[in-house]
Design an enzyme around this catalytic site. Structure first.
Site, PDB file in Angstrom:
ATOM      1  N   ASP A   1      -3.734   5.573   4.501  1.00  0.00           N
ATOM      2  CA  ASP A   1      -2.454   5.096   3.914  1.00  0.00           C
ATOM      3  C   ASP A   1      -1.652   6.425   3.855  1.00  0.00           C
ATOM      4  O   ASP A   1      -1.992   7.457   3.531  1.00  0.00           O
ATOM      5  CB  ASP A   1      -2.705   4.723   2.619  1.00  0.00           C
ATOM      6  CG  ASP A   1      -1.425   3.568   2.034  1.00  0.00           C
ATOM      7  OD1 ASP A   1      -1.657   2.560   2.088  1.00  0.00           O
ATOM      8  OD2 ASP A   1      -0.577   4.258   1.784  1.00  0.00           O
ATOM      9  N   ILE A   2      -0.172   6.153   4.053  1.00  0.00           N
ATOM     10  CA  ILE A   2       0.660   7.086   4.057  1.00  0.00           C
ATOM     11  C   ILE A   2       1.197   7.600   2.634  1.00  0.00           C
ATOM     12  O   ILE A   2       1.761   8.814   2.642  1.00  0.00           O
ATOM     13  CB  ILE A   2       1.909   6.688   4.893  1.00  0.00           C
ATOM     14  CG1 ILE A   2       2.800   7.788   5.436  1.00  0.00           C
ATOM     15  CG2 ILE A   2       3.036   5.836   3.979  1.00  0.00           C
ATOM     16  CD1 ILE A   2       3.837   7.458   6.599  1.00  0.00           C
TER      17      ILE A   2
ATOM     18  N   ASN B   1      -3.016  -7.418  -0.994  1.00  0.00           N
ATOM     19  CA  ASN B   1      -1.873  -7.776  -1.625  1.00  0.00           C
ATOM     20  C   ASN B   1      -1.419  -8.846  -0.874  1.00  0.00           C
ATOM     21  O   ASN B   1      -1.477  -8.913   0.380  1.00  0.00           O
ATOM     22  CB  ASN B   1      -0.812  -6.526  -1.753  1.00  0.00           C
ATOM     23  CG  ASN B   1      -1.257  -5.555  -2.689  1.00  0.00           C
ATOM     24  OD1 ASN B   1      -2.202  -5.778  -3.642  1.00  0.00           O
ATOM     25  ND2 ASN B   1      -1.068  -4.352  -2.568  1.00  0.00           N
TER      26      ASN B   1
ATOM     27  N   GLN C   1       2.972  -7.017  -1.892  1.00  0.00           N
ATOM     28  CA  GLN C   1       2.914  -6.873  -0.376  1.00  0.00           C
ATOM     29  C   GLN C   1       3.941  -6.354   0.248  1.00  0.00           C
ATOM     30  O   GLN C   1       5.150  -7.041   0.046  1.00  0.00           O
ATOM     31  CB  GLN C   1       2.503  -8.008   0.516  1.00  0.00           C
ATOM     32  CG  GLN C   1       2.107  -7.937   1.941  1.00  0.00           C
ATOM     33  CD  GLN C   1       1.561  -9.093   2.610  1.00  0.00           C
ATOM     34  OE1 GLN C   1       1.613 -10.128   2.173  1.00  0.00           O
ATOM     35  NE2 GLN C   1       0.962  -8.723   3.940  1.00  0.00           N
ATOM     36  N   SER C   2       4.160  -5.107   0.731  1.00  0.00           N
ATOM     37  CA  SER C   2       5.122  -4.481   1.442  1.00  0.00           C
ATOM     38  C   SER C   2       5.275  -4.585   3.149  1.00  0.00           C
ATOM     39  O   SER C   2       6.434  -4.582   3.553  1.00  0.00           O
ATOM     40  CB  SER C   2       5.547  -3.165   0.793  1.00  0.00           C
ATOM     41  OG  SER C   2       4.361  -2.442   1.267  1.00  0.00           O
TER      42      SER C   2
ATOM     43  N   HIS D   1      -3.799  -6.788   5.472  1.00  0.00           N
ATOM     44  CA  HIS D   1      -4.488  -5.390   5.450  1.00  0.00           C
ATOM     45  C   HIS D   1      -5.307  -5.275   4.215  1.00  0.00           C
ATOM     46  O   HIS D   1      -4.792  -5.869   3.193  1.00  0.00           O
ATOM     47  CB  HIS D   1      -3.421  -4.137   5.445  1.00  0.00           C
ATOM     48  CG  HIS D   1      -2.197  -4.126   4.545  1.00  0.00           C
ATOM     49  ND1 HIS D   1      -1.040  -5.031   4.786  1.00  0.00           N
ATOM     50  CD2 HIS D   1      -2.173  -3.580   3.215  1.00  0.00           C
ATOM     51  CE1 HIS D   1      -0.309  -4.789   3.757  1.00  0.00           C
ATOM     52  NE2 HIS D   1      -0.867  -3.866   2.864  1.00  0.00           N
TER      53      HIS D   1
ATOM     54  N   HIS E   1      -6.699  -2.753   1.494  1.00  0.00           N
ATOM     55  CA  HIS E   1      -6.613  -1.252   0.856  1.00  0.00           C
ATOM     56  C   HIS E   1      -8.262  -1.107   0.563  1.00  0.00           C
ATOM     57  O   HIS E   1      -8.798  -1.840  -0.251  1.00  0.00           O
ATOM     58  CB  HIS E   1      -5.859  -1.284  -0.266  1.00  0.00           C
ATOM     59  CG  HIS E   1      -4.216  -1.355   0.037  1.00  0.00           C
ATOM     60  ND1 HIS E   1      -3.390  -0.283   0.147  1.00  0.00           N
ATOM     61  CD2 HIS E   1      -3.448  -2.661   0.032  1.00  0.00           C
ATOM     62  CE1 HIS E   1      -2.206  -0.694   0.117  1.00  0.00           C
ATOM     63  NE2 HIS E   1      -2.236  -1.979   0.175  1.00  0.00           N
TER      64      HIS E   1
END
Ligand code: DGP
Length: 114
Positions: A30-31, A87, A94-95, A100, A102
């Protein structure tokens, strides 16, 4: 989906720190990590969110979770565990609208989430 961020990561159009890849899925860090271990496992097939997955995706969902678990073991979470989060839509925060999982670990995580 041309404008999907994660589809671009899959295609290599956006760089990522990749952890794993096979025909069905990829995993990358993750960034914006929220724990010492924080990576995402995603299907290569564009599925907007977990509730959009269909009957035909059931095998893929199994692969996604199984690989999330084995990668967690390989990244140091085998003894103390961690958190596996999906999410979904607005209320789930959820963005990125590409399914996905996590995987978070490496520290004790609070419950319930805020
Ligand atoms: P969610 O809120 O569940 O949709 O989480 C999306 C995650 O994706 C968030 O933790 C940050 C991560 N993310 C967003 N953009 C990028 C990116 O360009 N590269 C990587 N590696 N992660 C990203």
């Amino acid at each position: 989906m041309n404008d999907c961020l994660f589809c671009k990561i899959i295609k290599g159009e956006i760089p990522s720190k990749k952890l794993y890849e096979d025909d069905d899925i990829i995993a990358f860090y993750d960034i914006d990590p929220k724990a010492p271990v924080h990576f995402l496992v995603i299907p290569k097939k564009h599925i907007e969110n977990i509730m959009e997955a269909g009957k035909e995706d059931e095998r893929l969902l199994g692969v996604l979770l199984a690989r999330a678990a084995s990668l967690a073991q390989e990244t140091g979470c085998e003894d103390r565990g961690g958190r596996f989060v999906i999410n979904c839509k607005e209320d789930g925060a959820q963005s990125v609208n590409h399914l996905h999982v996590h995987v978070l670990g490496g520290r004790a995580l609070g419950w319930p989430p805020g």
